[in-house]
Design a protein around this motif. Sequence first.
Motif, PDB file in Angstrom:
ATOM      1  N   ASP A   1      -4.161  19.179   7.657  1.00 40.10           N
ATOM      2  CA  ASP A   1      -3.345  17.828   7.217  1.00 40.10           C
ATOM      3  C   ASP A   1      -4.797  16.889   6.761  1.00 40.10           C
ATOM      4  OD1 ASP A   1      -0.668  17.518   9.491  1.00 40.10           O
ATOM      5  OD2 ASP A   1      -0.918  18.497   7.693  1.00 40.10           O
ATOM      6  N   THR A   2      -4.549  16.256   5.663  1.00 40.38           N
ATOM      7  CA  THR A   2      -5.559  15.165   5.236  1.00 40.38           C
ATOM      8  C   THR A   2      -5.476  14.196   6.068  1.00 40.38           C
ATOM      9  OG1 THR A   2      -5.208  16.043   2.929  1.00 40.38           O
ATOM     10  CG2 THR A   2      -6.116  14.092   3.417  1.00 40.38           C
ATOM     11  N   ALA A   3      -6.578  13.657   6.680  1.00 35.13           N
ATOM     12  CA  ALA A   3      -6.694  12.545   7.330  1.00 35.13           C
ATOM     13  C   ALA A   3      -6.304  11.046   6.709  1.00 35.13           C
ATOM     14  CB  ALA A   3      -8.184  12.544   8.322  1.00 35.13           C
ATOM     15  N   VAL A   4      -7.058  11.033   5.469  1.00 31.98           N
ATOM     16  CA  VAL A   4      -6.974   9.681   4.843  1.00 31.98           C
ATOM     17  C   VAL A   4      -6.683  10.258   3.418  1.00 31.98           C
ATOM     18  CG1 VAL A   4      -8.176   7.709   4.158  1.00 31.98           C
ATOM     19  CG2 VAL A   4      -8.691   8.631   6.072  1.00 31.98           C
ATOM     20  N   SER A   5      -5.534  10.076   2.811  1.00 31.54           N
ATOM     21  CA  SER A   5      -5.281  10.434   1.548  1.00 31.54           C
ATOM     22  C   SER A   5      -5.075   9.242   0.867  1.00 31.54           C
ATOM     23  CB  SER A   5      -3.731  11.262   1.719  1.00 31.54           C
ATOM     24  OG  SER A   5      -2.811  10.487   2.043  1.00 31.54           O
ATOM     25  N   GLN A   6      -5.257   9.432  -0.598  1.00 32.84           N
ATOM     26  CA  GLN A   6      -5.178   8.293  -1.594  1.00 32.84           C
ATOM     27  C   GLN A   6      -4.475   8.832  -2.764  1.00 32.84           C
ATOM     28  OE1 GLN A   6      -9.735   7.135  -1.125  1.00 32.84           O
ATOM     29  NE2 GLN A   6      -8.736   6.290  -3.050  1.00 32.84           N
ATOM     30  N   THR A   7      -3.466   8.405  -3.339  1.00 33.04           N
ATOM     31  CA  THR A   7      -2.775   8.753  -4.668  1.00 33.04           C
ATOM     32  C   THR A   7      -2.696   7.351  -5.741  1.00 33.04           C
ATOM     33  OG1 THR A   7      -0.512   7.938  -3.607  1.00 33.04           O
ATOM     34  CG2 THR A   7      -1.160  10.133  -3.670  1.00 33.04           C
ATOM     35  N   PRO A   8      -3.223   7.727  -7.019  1.00 35.50           N
ATOM     36  CA  PRO A   8      -3.548   8.838  -7.424  1.00 35.50           C
ATOM     37  C   PRO A   8      -4.990   9.344  -7.518  1.00 35.50           C
ATOM     38  CG  PRO A   8      -3.259   7.267  -9.303  1.00 35.50           C
ATOM     39  CD  PRO A   8      -3.073   6.533  -7.972  1.00 35.50           C
ATOM     40  N   LYS A   9      -5.406  10.230  -7.789  1.00 41.53           N
ATOM     41  CA  LYS A   9      -6.589  10.732  -7.791  1.00 41.53           C
ATOM     42  C   LYS A   9      -7.413  10.337  -9.004  1.00 41.53           C
ATOM     43  CE  LYS A   9      -6.889  14.538  -4.511  1.00 41.53           C
ATOM     44  NZ  LYS A   9      -7.273  15.977  -3.991  1.00 41.53           N
ATOM     45  N   TYR A  10      -6.674  10.513  -9.948  1.00 41.68           N
ATOM     46  CA  TYR A  10      -7.043   9.934 -11.358  1.00 41.68           C
ATOM     47  C   TYR A  10      -6.305   9.079 -11.956  1.00 41.68           C
ATOM     48  CZ  TYR A  10     -10.513  13.689 -11.049  1.00 41.68           C
ATOM     49  OH  TYR A  10     -11.349  14.637 -10.429  1.00 41.68           O
ATOM     50  N   GLU A  24      -2.825   6.151   2.632  1.00 38.09           N
ATOM     51  CA  GLU A  24      -2.468   6.631   3.957  1.00 38.09           C
ATOM     52  C   GLU A  24      -3.465   7.368   4.738  1.00 38.09           C
ATOM     53  OE1 GLU A  24       1.033   8.926   3.509  1.00 38.09           O
ATOM     54  OE2 GLU A  24       1.492   9.184   5.637  1.00 38.09           O
ATOM     55  N   GLN A  25      -3.287   7.009   6.300  1.00 36.19           N
ATOM     56  CA  GLN A  25      -4.226   7.549   7.021  1.00 36.19           C
ATOM     57  C   GLN A  25      -3.268   8.043   8.133  1.00 36.19           C
ATOM     58  OE1 GLN A  25      -4.853   6.233  10.440  1.00 36.19           O
ATOM     59  NE2 GLN A  25      -4.333   4.062  10.147  1.00 36.19           N
ATOM     60  N   ASN A  26      -3.580   9.368   8.541  1.00 35.66           N
ATOM     61  CA  ASN A  26      -2.657   9.874   9.723  1.00 35.66           C
ATOM     62  C   ASN A  26      -3.532   9.900  11.041  1.00 35.66           C
ATOM     63  OD1 ASN A  26      -4.144  12.012   9.425  1.00 35.66           O
ATOM     64  ND2 ASN A  26      -2.648  13.441   8.492  1.00 35.66           N
ATOM     65  N   LEU A  27      -4.526   9.208  11.117  1.00 37.03           N
ATOM     66  CA  LEU A  27      -5.479   9.287  12.355  1.00 37.03           C
ATOM     67  C   LEU A  27      -5.041   8.417  13.508  1.00 37.03           C
ATOM     68  CD1 LEU A  27      -8.612   9.452  10.199  1.00 37.03           C
ATOM     69  CD2 LEU A  27      -7.604  11.295  11.421  1.00 37.03           C
ATOM     70  N   TYR A  49      -8.737  -4.430   6.715  1.00 39.42           N
ATOM     71  CA  TYR A  49      -7.355  -4.825   7.337  1.00 39.42           C
ATOM     72  C   TYR A  49      -7.480  -4.305   8.751  1.00 39.42           C
ATOM     73  CZ  TYR A  49      -4.663  -7.162   3.931  1.00 39.42           C
ATOM     74  OH  TYR A  49      -4.062  -7.856   2.697  1.00 39.42           O
ATOM     75  N   ASN A  50      -7.033  -5.271   9.689  1.00 37.42           N
ATOM     76  CA  ASN A  50      -6.955  -4.661  11.164  1.00 37.42           C
ATOM     77  C   ASN A  50      -5.338  -5.197  11.537  1.00 37.42           C
ATOM     78  OD1 ASN A  50      -8.219  -3.315  13.414  1.00 37.42           O
ATOM     79  ND2 ASN A  50      -7.824  -5.496  14.475  1.00 37.42           N
ATOM     80  N   ASN A  51      -4.819  -4.069  12.012  1.00 37.02           N
ATOM     81  CA  ASN A  51      -3.405  -4.079  12.400  1.00 37.02           C
ATOM     82  C   ASN A  51      -2.759  -5.299  11.470  1.00 37.02           C
ATOM     83  OD1 ASN A  51      -3.232  -2.978  14.997  1.00 37.02           O
ATOM     84  ND2 ASN A  51      -4.512  -4.204  15.807  1.00 37.02           N
ATOM     85  N   LYS A  52      -2.899  -4.793  10.182  1.00 35.39           N
ATOM     86  CA  LYS A  52      -2.176  -5.492   9.159  1.00 35.39           C
ATOM     87  C   LYS A  52      -2.500  -6.475   8.739  1.00 35.39           C
ATOM     88  CE  LYS A  52       1.943  -4.956  10.417  1.00 35.39           C
ATOM     89  NZ  LYS A  52       3.560  -5.108  10.518  1.00 35.39           N
ATOM     90  N   GLU A  53      -3.612  -7.080   9.355  1.00 39.02           N
ATOM     91  CA  GLU A  53      -4.107  -8.431   8.947  1.00 39.02           C
ATOM     92  C   GLU A  53      -5.410  -8.455   8.147  1.00 39.02           C
ATOM     93  OE1 GLU A  53      -2.080 -10.857  12.705  1.00 39.02           O
ATOM     94  OE2 GLU A  53      -4.263 -11.351  11.942  1.00 39.02           O
ATOM     95  N   LYS A  71       0.212  -0.148   9.821  1.00 39.81           N
ATOM     96  CA  LYS A  71      -1.062   0.218  10.061  1.00 39.81           C
ATOM     97  C   LYS A  71      -1.744   1.505   9.465  1.00 39.81           C
ATOM     98  CE  LYS A  71      -1.161   0.324  14.534  1.00 39.81           C
ATOM     99  NZ  LYS A  71      -1.694   0.459  16.134  1.00 39.81           N
ATOM    100  N   ALA A  72      -0.669   2.276   9.004  1.00 37.02           N
ATOM    101  CA  ALA A  72      -1.174   3.517   8.261  1.00 37.02           C
ATOM    102  C   ALA A  72      -1.289   3.544   6.834  1.00 37.02           C
ATOM    103  CB  ALA A  72      -0.156   4.621   8.929  1.00 37.02           C
ATOM    104  N   HIS A  73      -0.849   2.380   6.245  1.00 33.97           N
ATOM    105  CA  HIS A  73      -0.929   2.195   4.843  1.00 33.97           C
ATOM    106  C   HIS A  73      -1.600   1.131   4.242  1.00 33.97           C
ATOM    107  CE1 HIS A  73       2.433   4.948   5.365  1.00 33.97           C
ATOM    108  NE2 HIS A  73       1.928   5.468   4.393  1.00 33.97           N
TER     109      HIS A  73
END
Lengths: 114, 114
Positions: A1-10, A24-27, A49-53, A71-73
């Motif tokens: 699983d990708t830890a930190v993903s971004q879309t789009p790449k281009y 998005e991060q799943n860590l 951002y820390n805890n959405k702030e 927190k994941a996005h």
Amino acid sequence: DTAVSQTPKYLVTQMGNDKSIKCEQNLGHDTMYWYKQDSKKFLKIMFSYNNKELIINETVPNRFSPKSPDKAHLNLHINSLELGDSAVYFCASSQDVRWWDTQYFGPGTRLTVL
Amino acid sequence: AQTVTQSQPEMSVQEAETVTLSCTYDTSESDYYLFWYKQPPSRQMILVIRQEAYKQQNATENRFSVNFQKAAKSFSLKISDSQLGDAAMYFCAYRHNQGGKLIFGQGTELSVKP
């Protein structure tokens, strides 16, 4: 699983358009960041951002608006795109804002404004 | 404000040889972390090694080691037994205890010759 993903790449778009980049991060981390890498490969922090702030805003034009629904996005919305916005944008995350926490980076999004 | 300087825009090393990449930084703080990140052509940012400022012992990770000179504010990366896969842009980064942002150097492009 990708830890930190971004879309789009281009992303290729015209001047004046509005676009968004998603991250998005799943860590289970509490802190997320956006960095910009310019054409000379120089990396600079944009937001944090820390805890959405919002805790860091490095004098980025207000055409850039980060949004953290949870927190994941951390998404980056850019209004009225300009030629100078062309760059690679990296999302990153860390456990917390503590200075010893390692930051993990996403794969980057290459934005080209025509 | 803290700054990070990498004075070598490009370096070259023969496969199996050793190379040292230089980094200096400026800060008035006593507690901070230093990092080396690797960015291969895939543009993914990969953590190579990190050093806590309060530790006198230099960090090592397999073929990678650092020479941390706190008084001189110097943080060089040594790569031993260089491999073709080590070819990448290497960034030195500083992280202080306020907000957690990374401050990057300009990068050093390392090429490895077979």
